[in-house]
Design an enzyme around this catalytic site. Structure first.
Site, mmCIF file in Angstrom:
data_model
loop_
_atom_site.group_PDB
_atom_site.id
_atom_site.type_symbol
_atom_site.label_atom_id
_atom_site.label_comp_id
_atom_site.label_asym_id
_atom_site.label_seq_id
_atom_site.Cartn_x
_atom_site.Cartn_y
_atom_site.Cartn_z
ATOM 1 C CG ASP A 78 -1.838 1.077 1.263
ATOM 2 O OD1 ASP A 78 -1.624 2.183 0.532
ATOM 3 O OD2 ASP A 78 -2.620 1.084 2.188
ATOM 4 C CD GLU A 171 -1.012 0.649 9.873
ATOM 5 O OE1 GLU A 171 -2.011 0.620 10.581
ATOM 6 O OE2 GLU A 171 -0.853 -0.018 8.797
ATOM 7 C CD GLU A 180 -6.897 -5.087 12.746
ATOM 8 O OE1 GLU A 180 -5.776 -4.288 12.919
ATOM 9 O OE2 GLU A 180 -6.781 -5.897 11.725
ATOM 10 C CG HIS A 329 -4.354 -1.687 3.712
ATOM 11 N ND1 HIS A 329 -3.266 -0.524 3.920
ATOM 12 C CD2 HIS A 329 -4.489 -2.209 4.841
ATOM 13 C CE1 HIS A 329 -3.232 -0.641 5.426
ATOM 14 N NE2 HIS A 329 -3.703 -1.763 5.851
#
Length: 448
Positions: A78, A171, A180, A329
């Site tokens: 990406d 990230e 998440e 992505h």
């Protein structure tokens, strides 16, 4: 006994309280290390914040996923993501040169290598999955940088570091920014490792939202449930399950890249300041919604995307996932309502997006949208039409490979596409003009 007993202890001053806390913490460590059996059971091991919040099966799958090179490759390829991180670090060498850096959830170690390239004194790459071993290999294969990078296998909630960090880099973004629940680990790392007034890369995240109209998508989802309308499926009537199947398909957020001309109004945004927010503030996120429709149409739900700011001392850079911008992505996400609402140009749309974290490392989303409706039989002032839905961010419908009902020019900017429909973008915080310029100017090379 199968029950516990609580005791309240009062202290005369703060020093006594602090001394007791330190003594208790030390006693806990001694008990755990010695494996002493207490009357009501045995303490086998200590649990971190992560272990208390996340169910073991979800954590196992999560770390298994990120422990595979093919998934790391997907993120490395990406080029919007990776190129923006590289530019944000290298252009802000002044922040990294001679500084201690902690890479939170280091993965392949690519951000640690960027930090070392920018002159970091030392980088601690913390990674809980088996990817830590691959990171060690990759870093060792770059000996000019490897001597200043230490890979530590473990969760940021549990590991101990030899020194405090001047900068955190990570990230931690998932779909809709918060999926998440890694943002919470990023905040915990801030509280555990970062010096006062240290820098965070990124430092701010924003969730953008706007109602959208997409008849093609709505029909596509609704049609999936038609299978359950069969009254003679090998002699079996499937219709009793039709309603449940219909709602099930609409409980999946749609992940794909969509044309920004599908937006019905200018977006609003919810700001998350990583420097200030507390971990518990991410357990429940409540966002009031208020839009003014730019066109008369059927509204099928709420479109969402996010951006993050790298607030460097030399250069500020945005990484955006906005519709119309080069695709990442993360794509964009759309919450589709099973019952569309009708709006007219200039009409107000109100609602609420309420997200509650769950122990499968994601969120349950409760969305409602409302608008007044006029017509024969309506009382004076109109009647309120409301549509609501419950969605699970953990179980999205990945629609990226589906044929689109439109074509997009990759070099066309989102504000240009919106202006074609006379839908101006406005801001509710920071400088939106700069936001919309920077992500497009600061992206890396694109695959053709």
């Amino acid at each position: 006994k199968s029950y516990s007993r609580a005791v309240t202890i009062q202290f005369r001053n703060e020093d006594e309280s602090r001394d007791f806390h330190s003594a208790f913490e030390q006693w806990q460590k001694d008990v755990i290390q010695a494996g002493i059996h207490l009357p009501n059971g045995a303490i086998a091991a200590s649990k971190s914040k992560f272990d208390y919040k996340i169910e073991p099966s979800s954590a196992k799958m999560y770390f298994h996923y990120y422990g595979q090179l093919l998934h790391q490759q997907n993120m490395l390829q990406d080029y919007v993501r990776t190129g923006t991180y590289y530019a944000a670090v290298i252009e802000n060498r002044v922040d990294f040169t001679g500084r201690v850096v902690v890479d939170v959830g280091a993965g392949s170690g690519i951000l640690s290598l960027f930090a070392a390239q920018a002159g970091a004194k030392h980088v601690y790459a913390v990674e809980a999955s088996e990817m830590a071993e691959y990171a060690r290999k990759l870093i060792a294969g770059n000996p000019a940088l490897a001597q200043r990078i230490t890979v530590i296998k473990g969760k940021v909630e549990e590991v101990e570091l030899a020194e405090k960090a001047d900068i955190l880099i990570s990230e931690p973004m998932g779909t809709l920014l918060v999926n998440e629940r890694m943002l919470e680990s990023y905040i915990i790392a801030r509280d555990r490792f970062l010096v006062p007034n240290g820098k965070m890369f990124p430092s701010i995240g924003r969730i953008h939202m706007a109602p959208f109209s997409d008849e093609y998508l709505f029909v596509e989802i609704a049609n999936k449930a038609l299978f359950w309308q069969q009254q003679n499926y090998y002699g079996v009537d499937l219709t009793p399950l039709y309603g449940s199947a219909f709602q099930g398909y609409f409980s999946q957020p749609v992940v794909d890249a969509f044309d920004p001309r599908l937006l019905v109004s200018p977006p609003l945004c919810h700001v998350i300041d990583f420097n200030e927010i507390k971990e518990e503030d991410l357990f429940e996120i409540d966002i009031p919604l208020k839009f003014i429709a730019s066109v008369g149409t059927r509204v099928h739900g709420l479109a969402c995307w996010f951006d993050v700011l790298f607030n460097g001392s030399a250069v500020q850079r945005w990484l955006t996932t906005a519709p119309g911008a080069p695709t990442t992505h993360w794509y964009q996400i759309r919450c589709v309502l099973s019952q569309p609402i009708y709006v007219m140009a200039g009409q107000e749309i109100t609602g609420r997006l309420h997200m509650i974290a769950h122990n499968a490392q994601s969120y349950t989303m409760y969305l409602s949208l409302s608008a007044k409706m006029w017509g024969p039989g309506a009382v004076q002032g109109g009647i309120l039409q409301t549509s609501s839905g419950k969605l699970d961010l953990k179980e999205p419908y990945y629609r990226m490979s589906q044929p689109q009902s439109y074509t997009m020019a990759q070099d066309q900017q989102p504000q240009q596409l919106l202006q074609a429909q006379a839908i101006p973008i406005r801001t509710e915080d920071l400088d939106e003009g700069e936001l919309l310029r920077q992500p497009l100017e600061n992206t890396g090379p694109q695959l053709q």
